[in-house]
Scaffold this motif. Structure first.
Motif, PDB file in Angstrom:
ATOM      1  N   UNK A   1      62.354  44.952  57.566  1.00  0.00           N
ATOM      2  CA  UNK A   1      62.745  43.905  58.514  1.00  0.00           C
ATOM      3  C   UNK A   1      62.763  42.563  57.803  1.00  0.00           C
ATOM      4  N   UNK A   2      63.813  41.788  58.010  1.00  0.00           N
ATOM      5  CA  UNK A   2      63.973  40.520  57.306  1.00  0.00           C
ATOM      6  C   UNK A   2      63.172  39.388  57.937  1.00  0.00           C
ATOM      7  N   UNK A  16      73.609  39.143  64.272  1.00  0.00           N
ATOM      8  CA  UNK A  16      72.823  40.099  63.477  1.00  0.00           C
ATOM      9  C   UNK A  16      72.590  41.419  64.207  1.00  0.00           C
ATOM     10  N   UNK A  17      73.040  41.499  65.470  1.00  0.00           N
ATOM     11  CA  UNK A  17      72.973  42.753  66.234  1.00  0.00           C
ATOM     12  C   UNK A  17      74.351  43.039  66.832  1.00  0.00           C
ATOM     13  N   UNK A  18      75.372  43.221  65.996  1.00  0.00           N
ATOM     14  CA  UNK A  18      76.746  43.317  66.497  1.00  0.00           C
ATOM     15  C   UNK A  18      77.019  44.500  67.410  1.00  0.00           C
ATOM     16  N   UNK A  19      76.195  45.541  67.346  1.00  0.00           N
ATOM     17  CA  UNK A  19      76.438  46.732  68.159  1.00  0.00           C
ATOM     18  C   UNK A  19      75.728  46.697  69.507  1.00  0.00           C
ATOM     19  N   UNK A  20      74.930  45.671  69.742  1.00  0.00           N
ATOM     20  CA  UNK A  20      74.100  45.633  70.946  1.00  0.00           C
ATOM     21  C   UNK A  20      74.863  44.993  72.106  1.00  0.00           C
ATOM     22  N   UNK A  21      75.071  45.718  73.205  1.00  0.00           N
ATOM     23  CA  UNK A  21      75.750  45.135  74.371  1.00  0.00           C
ATOM     24  C   UNK A  21      74.795  44.307  75.221  1.00  0.00           C
ATOM     25  N   UNK A  23      66.465  39.035  62.604  1.00  0.00           N
ATOM     26  CA  UNK A  23      67.242  38.510  61.472  1.00  0.00           C
ATOM     27  C   UNK A  23      67.857  39.618  60.626  1.00  0.00           C
ATOM     28  N   UNK A  24      68.008  40.785  61.177  1.00  0.00           N
ATOM     29  CA  UNK A  24      68.634  41.871  60.441  1.00  0.00           C
ATOM     30  C   UNK A  24      67.615  42.790  59.781  1.00  0.00           C
ATOM     31  N   UNK A  25      68.150  43.773  59.071  1.00  0.00           N
ATOM     32  CA  UNK A  25      67.322  44.799  58.460  1.00  0.00           C
ATOM     33  C   UNK A  25      67.971  45.240  57.152  1.00  0.00           C
ATOM     34  N   UNK A  31      65.592  33.865  62.320  1.00  0.00           N
ATOM     35  CA  UNK A  31      65.615  33.592  63.760  1.00  0.00           C
ATOM     36  C   UNK A  31      64.367  32.872  64.245  1.00  0.00           C
ATOM     37  N   UNK A  32      63.240  33.021  63.524  1.00  0.00           N
ATOM     38  CA  UNK A  32      62.012  32.446  64.069  1.00  0.00           C
ATOM     39  C   UNK A  32      62.058  30.918  64.131  1.00  0.00           C
TER      40      UNK A  32
END
Length: 390
Positions: free
Chosen positions: A90-91, A222-227, A82-84, A37-38
């Motif tokens: 942390x990636x 990369x954060x599919x659960x975050x509303x 970028x995920x975990x 992501x950076x």
């Protein structure tokens, strides 16, 4: 002024005179196929610096800008850039740098940009290694969209050779947005081309919108659960919260029913309480009635951006919600205040059609509430929200 917009292919298009002098197609490829992501934050930082009229900078200053821009998303909203990995690693290097700075400095999630930059300077030695990792590829590969007509093979493993290739391309093939000096590591110079500066300054808002769009797509993946992730790229004014009708509703309930604080068991006193979210607002990003509760004002500040323990506090919370539900269906004036909440506080379909419909027993009401709230609570926990130790 040129106009910028994105097509269905998510390419940046710039109409006007700039297309005759600059390789806009190459610029539109600067965020293509990111590995981390950076890359988005790199280009965003450059656009921000250019918009302030800066013509020459260094890797170090650009990375500092990246840290301040990503700080709030990582610290306040617990967004993973970028995920975990399964072991918790942390990636994303930028996220690791922010977490390290947070641990070293103890800065709050809502720290100002000046506070963040002062902390970066204070812990310069400790941050050096993680900041250097951000310079290995992205600054160079971000320009790869301009390399189509360059016939020589680019050695992506050598900063010195990449710097030289970029210099040759800029001098003999196409004008690049930036080139590099010969210094090494974080001291490496970055020179912005004056024609690109003018184009970016004329189109800053549109270009930043394009970057934000691409960034949101990446982060949501990369954060599919975050509303509500689109709202979590920067700080938001808490004044936008719409709680007036909910407060009126609870005020009327307090006049006729005894309501006890979820966490202390003490009786809630009219006009001497706060309305707070059981699952933090910073995660759900809404003011839905099913997540709101009256609570002691001093405890509210202590709870802050943390999750209460599910047991035993959900049961107490659910009992208060059922108390409200009963009043809604038993007392016409309270029903009227409930209906006033539809505009700002009743949007969840499951709540409107199942939870608050008439005829639910207490057991059924609490089961519906738990079935819908627990997955959201668990998602927030997995995302890194801390448990409040009351």
């Amino acid at each position: 002024m040129a106009e910028c917009y994105t097509t269905e292919e998510n390419r940046l298009i710039i109409n006007g005179a700039y297309e005759n002098t600059l390789d806009i197609e190459g610029f539109s490829q600067m965020m293509k196929n990111p590995s981390y992501c950076y890359k988005f934050y790199w280009l965003e930082a450059i656009v921000n610096l250019i918009s302030r009229g800066i013509q020459q900078t260094t890797f170090n200053d650009i990375i500092d800008e990246m840290i301040t821009n990503a700080w709030f998303s990582v610290r306040e909203y617990h967004i993973h850039l970028s995920g975990i990995k399964a072991d918790g690693t942390l990636l994303d290097g930028l996220e690791r740098t922010i977490v390290l700075l947070s641990q070293l400095s103890g800065l709050p999630a809502n720290a100002s940009k000046d506070e963040i930059k002062n902390a970066i300077k204070e812990y310069e030695k400790e941050l050096k290694r993680t900041k250097e990792q951000l310079t290995y590829m992205v600054p160079y590969r971000a320009l790869s969209g301009f390399f189509d007509k360059y016939e020589q093979k680019v050695d992506w493993n050598s900063a010195r050779k990449m710097t030289e290739s970029i210099r040759i391309i800029n001098q003999t093939i196409v004008c690049l947005p930036y080139t590099f000096g010969n210094s090494s590591s974080l001291k490496k110079e970055v020179y912005f081309h004056h024609e690109w500066m003018k184009m970016i300054q004329d189109n800053t808002v549109s270009i930043l919108g394009w970057i934000r769009y691409e960034k949101v797509k990446w982060l949501q993946n990369v954060n599919p659960e975050v509303p509500g992730l689109v709202y979590k790229l920067s700080s938001m004014d808490e004044k936008v919260r719409k709680l007036i009708n909910v407060r009126v509703l609870w005020e009327d309930i307090l006049k006729i029913k005894e309501v006890r604080d979820v966490f202390t068991g003490e009786i809630i006193v009219s006009r001497k309480y706060d309305l707070d979210h059981f699952i933090p607002w910073s995660f759900v990003m809404n003011d839905e009635l099913w997540n709101l509760m009256p609570m002691n004002s001093s405890l509210n500040s202590s709870k802050s951006n943390r999750l209460p323990k599910w047991e035993p506090f959900f049961k107490c919370f659910a009992n208060n919600q059922y108390l409200m539900y009963s009043a809604i269906h038993d007392i016409p004036t309270i029903r009227k205040h409930f209906e006033a909440c539809y505009k700002d506080n009743l949007h969840s379909i499951w709540a409107v059609r199942e939870l608050y419909r008439e005829g639910n027993s207490k057991e059924k009401f609490i089961n519906i509430l738990q079935e819908n709230m627990k997955p959201v609570y668990d998602s927030a926990r997995r995302q890194g929200y801390e448990i409040w130790k009351i």
